[in-house]
Design a protein around this motif. Structure first.
Motif, PDB file in Angstrom:
ATOM      1  N   GLY A  66       3.959  10.467  -7.419  1.00  0.00           N
ATOM      2  CA  GLY A  66       4.958  10.635  -8.470  1.00  0.00           C
ATOM      3  C   GLY A  66       6.300   9.996  -8.145  1.00  0.00           C
ATOM      4  N   GLU A  67       6.374   9.302  -7.027  1.00  0.00           N
ATOM      5  CA  GLU A  67       7.616   8.633  -6.622  1.00  0.00           C
ATOM      6  C   GLU A  67       7.672   7.239  -7.266  1.00  0.00           C
ATOM      7  OE1 GLU A  67      10.116   9.846  -4.762  1.00  0.00           O
ATOM      8  OE2 GLU A  67       9.124  11.772  -4.531  1.00  0.00           O
ATOM      9  N   HIS A  68       7.681   7.213  -8.611  1.00  0.00           N
ATOM     10  CA  HIS A  68       7.610   5.945  -9.339  1.00  0.00           C
ATOM     11  C   HIS A  68       8.823   5.061  -9.093  1.00  0.00           C
ATOM     12  CE1 HIS A  68       5.014   8.648 -12.003  1.00  0.00           C
ATOM     13  NE2 HIS A  68       4.232   7.988 -11.188  1.00  0.00           N
ATOM     14  N   HIS A  69       9.986   5.656  -9.032  1.00  0.00           N
ATOM     15  CA  HIS A  69      11.216   4.895  -8.795  1.00  0.00           C
ATOM     16  C   HIS A  69      11.146   4.180  -7.439  1.00  0.00           C
ATOM     17  CE1 HIS A  69      15.498   4.059  -9.516  1.00  0.00           C
ATOM     18  NE2 HIS A  69      15.625   4.184  -8.217  1.00  0.00           N
ATOM     19  N   GLU A  70      10.808   4.922  -6.388  1.00  0.00           N
ATOM     20  CA  GLU A  70      10.743   4.341  -5.042  1.00  0.00           C
ATOM     21  C   GLU A  70       9.619   3.304  -4.958  1.00  0.00           C
ATOM     22  OE1 GLU A  70      11.700   3.544  -1.074  1.00  0.00           O
ATOM     23  OE2 GLU A  70      12.833   4.387  -2.729  1.00  0.00           O
ATOM     24  N   LEU A  91      10.337  -0.613  -4.055  1.00  0.00           N
ATOM     25  CA  LEU A  91       9.665  -1.245  -2.921  1.00  0.00           C
ATOM     26  C   LEU A  91       8.922  -2.511  -3.362  1.00  0.00           C
ATOM     27  CD1 LEU A  91       9.193  -0.747   0.115  1.00  0.00           C
ATOM     28  CD2 LEU A  91       7.210   0.614  -0.505  1.00  0.00           C
ATOM     29  N   LEU A  92       8.210  -2.422  -4.485  1.00  0.00           N
ATOM     30  CA  LEU A  92       7.460  -3.589  -4.970  1.00  0.00           C
ATOM     31  C   LEU A  92       8.390  -4.714  -5.410  1.00  0.00           C
ATOM     32  CD1 LEU A  92       4.509  -1.965  -6.939  1.00  0.00           C
ATOM     33  CD2 LEU A  92       4.408  -3.230  -4.782  1.00  0.00           C
ATOM     34  N   LEU A  93       9.496  -4.372  -6.065  1.00  0.00           N
ATOM     35  CA  LEU A  93      10.437  -5.416  -6.481  1.00  0.00           C
ATOM     36  C   LEU A  93      11.056  -6.124  -5.282  1.00  0.00           C
ATOM     37  CD1 LEU A  93      12.210  -3.745  -9.524  1.00  0.00           C
ATOM     38  CD2 LEU A  93      10.692  -5.752  -9.558  1.00  0.00           C
ATOM     39  N   ARG A  94      11.394  -5.365  -4.268  1.00  0.00           N
ATOM     40  CA  ARG A  94      11.945  -5.992  -3.053  1.00  0.00           C
ATOM     41  C   ARG A  94      10.908  -6.875  -2.365  1.00  0.00           C
ATOM     42  NH1 ARG A  94      15.914  -1.216  -0.945  1.00  0.00           N
ATOM     43  NH2 ARG A  94      17.684  -1.924  -2.177  1.00  0.00           N
ATOM     44  N   LEU A  95       9.667  -6.421  -2.337  1.00  0.00           N
ATOM     45  CA  LEU A  95       8.590  -7.225  -1.758  1.00  0.00           C
ATOM     46  C   LEU A  95       8.386  -8.497  -2.575  1.00  0.00           C
ATOM     47  CD1 LEU A  95       6.327  -7.509   0.353  1.00  0.00           C
ATOM     48  CD2 LEU A  95       4.868  -6.149  -1.175  1.00  0.00           C
ATOM     49  N   LEU A  96       8.378  -8.369  -3.884  1.00  0.00           N
ATOM     50  CA  LEU A  96       8.230  -9.522  -4.763  1.00  0.00           C
ATOM     51  C   LEU A  96       9.366 -10.520  -4.536  1.00  0.00           C
ATOM     52  CD1 LEU A  96       6.816 -10.863  -7.242  1.00  0.00           C
ATOM     53  CD2 LEU A  96       8.445  -9.592  -8.659  1.00  0.00           C
ATOM     54  N   ALA A  97      10.585 -10.043  -4.515  1.00  0.00           N
ATOM     55  CA  ALA A  97      11.737 -10.924  -4.317  1.00  0.00           C
ATOM     56  C   ALA A  97      11.680 -11.637  -2.969  1.00  0.00           C
ATOM     57  CB  ALA A  97      13.037 -10.130  -4.446  1.00  0.00           C
ATOM     58  N   ALA A  98      11.206 -10.947  -1.964  1.00  0.00           N
ATOM     59  CA  ALA A  98      11.177 -11.514  -0.613  1.00  0.00           C
ATOM     60  C   ALA A  98      10.017 -12.480  -0.390  1.00  0.00           C
ATOM     61  CB  ALA A  98      11.106 -10.385   0.418  1.00  0.00           C
ATOM     62  N   THR A  99       8.918 -12.306  -1.113  1.00  0.00           N
ATOM     63  CA  THR A  99       7.717 -13.067  -0.757  1.00  0.00           C
ATOM     64  C   THR A  99       7.187 -13.996  -1.840  1.00  0.00           C
ATOM     65  OG1 THR A  99       6.225 -11.284  -1.470  1.00  0.00           O
ATOM     66  CG2 THR A  99       6.963 -11.264   0.846  1.00  0.00           C
ATOM     67  N   SER A 100       7.687 -13.884  -3.049  1.00  0.00           N
ATOM     68  CA  SER A 100       7.113 -14.674  -4.139  1.00  0.00           C
ATOM     69  C   SER A 100       7.404 -16.160  -3.985  1.00  0.00           C
ATOM     70  CB  SER A 100       7.646 -14.199  -5.494  1.00  0.00           C
ATOM     71  OG  SER A 100       7.074 -14.986  -6.528  1.00  0.00           O
ATOM     72  N   PHE A 125       0.825  -1.209   0.000  1.00  0.00           N
ATOM     73  CA  PHE A 125       0.000   0.000   0.000  1.00  0.00           C
ATOM     74  C   PHE A 125       0.862   1.264   0.000  1.00  0.00           C
ATOM     75  CE2 PHE A 125      -3.318  -2.988   0.871  1.00  0.00           C
ATOM     76  CZ  PHE A 125      -4.430  -2.425   0.279  1.00  0.00           C
ATOM     77  N   LEU A 126       2.008   1.209   0.657  1.00  0.00           N
ATOM     78  CA  LEU A 126       2.939   2.338   0.596  1.00  0.00           C
ATOM     79  C   LEU A 126       3.416   2.542  -0.841  1.00  0.00           C
ATOM     80  CD1 LEU A 126       4.721   4.580   1.720  1.00  0.00           C
ATOM     81  CD2 LEU A 126       6.355   2.813   2.455  1.00  0.00           C
ATOM     82  N   ALA A 127       3.714   1.456  -1.532  1.00  0.00           N
ATOM     83  CA  ALA A 127       4.152   1.566  -2.931  1.00  0.00           C
ATOM     84  C   ALA A 127       3.077   2.228  -3.786  1.00  0.00           C
ATOM     85  CB  ALA A 127       4.513   0.192  -3.479  1.00  0.00           C
ATOM     86  N   MET A 128       1.814   1.878  -3.559  1.00  0.00           N
ATOM     87  CA  MET A 128       0.729   2.513  -4.322  1.00  0.00           C
ATOM     88  C   MET A 128       0.655   4.005  -4.030  1.00  0.00           C
ATOM     89  SD  MET A 128      -2.398  -0.235  -4.297  1.00  0.00           S
ATOM     90  CE  MET A 128      -2.107  -1.149  -2.783  1.00  0.00           C
ATOM     91  N   ALA A 129       0.783   4.365  -2.760  1.00  0.00           N
ATOM     92  CA  ALA A 129       0.733   5.783  -2.392  1.00  0.00           C
ATOM     93  C   ALA A 129       1.931   6.537  -2.963  1.00  0.00           C
ATOM     94  CB  ALA A 129       0.671   5.933  -0.867  1.00  0.00           C
ATOM     95  N   LEU A 130       3.092   5.913  -2.952  1.00  0.00           N
ATOM     96  CA  LEU A 130       4.274   6.535  -3.546  1.00  0.00           C
ATOM     97  C   LEU A 130       4.066   6.759  -5.041  1.00  0.00           C
ATOM     98  CD1 LEU A 130       7.041   4.542  -1.667  1.00  0.00           C
ATOM     99  CD2 LEU A 130       6.701   7.030  -1.548  1.00  0.00           C
ATOM    100  N   TYR A 131       3.482   5.802  -5.711  1.00  0.00           N
ATOM    101  CA  TYR A 131       3.164   5.960  -7.127  1.00  0.00           C
ATOM    102  C   TYR A 131       2.275   7.185  -7.324  1.00  0.00           C
ATOM    103  CZ  TYR A 131       1.111   5.258 -11.682  1.00  0.00           C
ATOM    104  OH  TYR A 131       0.678   5.459 -12.961  1.00  0.00           O
ATOM    105  N   ASN A 132       1.258   7.319  -6.475  1.00  0.00           N
ATOM    106  CA  ASN A 132       0.324   8.438  -6.593  1.00  0.00           C
ATOM    107  C   ASN A 132       0.978   9.789  -6.352  1.00  0.00           C
ATOM    108  OD1 ASN A 132      -2.003   6.242  -5.161  1.00  0.00           O
ATOM    109  ND2 ASN A 132      -2.203   7.028  -7.235  1.00  0.00           N
TER     110      ASN A 132
END
Length: 183
Positions: free
Chosen positions: A143-147, A151-160, A134-141
């Motif tokens: 304009g913090e697309h990079h962050e 965040l999503l890639l790290r979450l994906l790597a850790a939990t997939s 949810f933080l990643a979604m808010a960051l996207y909103n």
């Protein structure tokens, strides 16, 4: 303490115990209604209970949740805020209230508030992946697309559990650290 004061203290303790038992029963009934799909009835009962016990964080949290599931996000906000300002929430409920309020701020277009709240929530509950999502979604909103992507890639790597993601986990984590890196 004199005998009279002891008796008054005992009576107050009994009343508080009766009040807590009655409140807990009504709260449990309302939550059961929400879980059974009788959401509007649950919301009405919780609003009444919250009005009677405005300092009760658990009731405020459940009342916020009841509004949220009905799509009444703006009405949920003050209940979430009250729940988080109070004391007595379990760690699990506090995490849920932070997630609920952060998500609600985002849905209402209050992106910066969502980022601030969810950033603090991630610091408080680093093991909760949903908070990071949810933080990643808010960051996207904001304009913090990079962050957001990092965040999503790290979450994906850790939990997939996906075998191909797990195969490339190290590379995903590495590139998440610097998405603009080239060799």
């Amino acid at each position: 303490m004199g005998h009279h004061e002891e008796k008054n203290a005992e009576k107050n303790a009994e009343r508080n115990s009766e009040w807590d038992g009655e409140r807990s029963g009504r709260l449990a009934e309302a939550v059961a209604l929400r879980e059974a799909g009788r959401r509007e009835e649950a919301r009405e009962r919780l609003v009444a209970l919250a009005a009677e016990h405005p300092q009760d964080a658990e009731t405020a949290y459940q009342t916020a949740w009841a509004h949220d599931v009905l799509g009444l996000e703006a009405e949920a906000v003050p209940y979430y805020e009250s729940a988080l300002a109070g004391t007595g929430l379990s760690s699990e409920d506090r995490c849920g209230a932070l997630l609920g309020l952060g998500s609600t701020y985002r849905v209402l277009g209050r992106y910066e508030e969502a980022v601030v709240l969810l950033t603090g929530a991630v610091e408080e509950f680093p093991e909760e992946g949903a908070l990071r999502a949810f933080l990643a979604m808010a960051l996207y909103n904001t304009g913090e697309h990079h962050e957001s992507t990092r965040l999503l890639l790290r979450l994906l790597a850790a939990t997939s559990g996906d075998p191909s993601v797990r195969t490339y986990r190290r590379a995903i984590e590495h590139y998440a650290g610097d998405l603009d890196a080239t060799e």
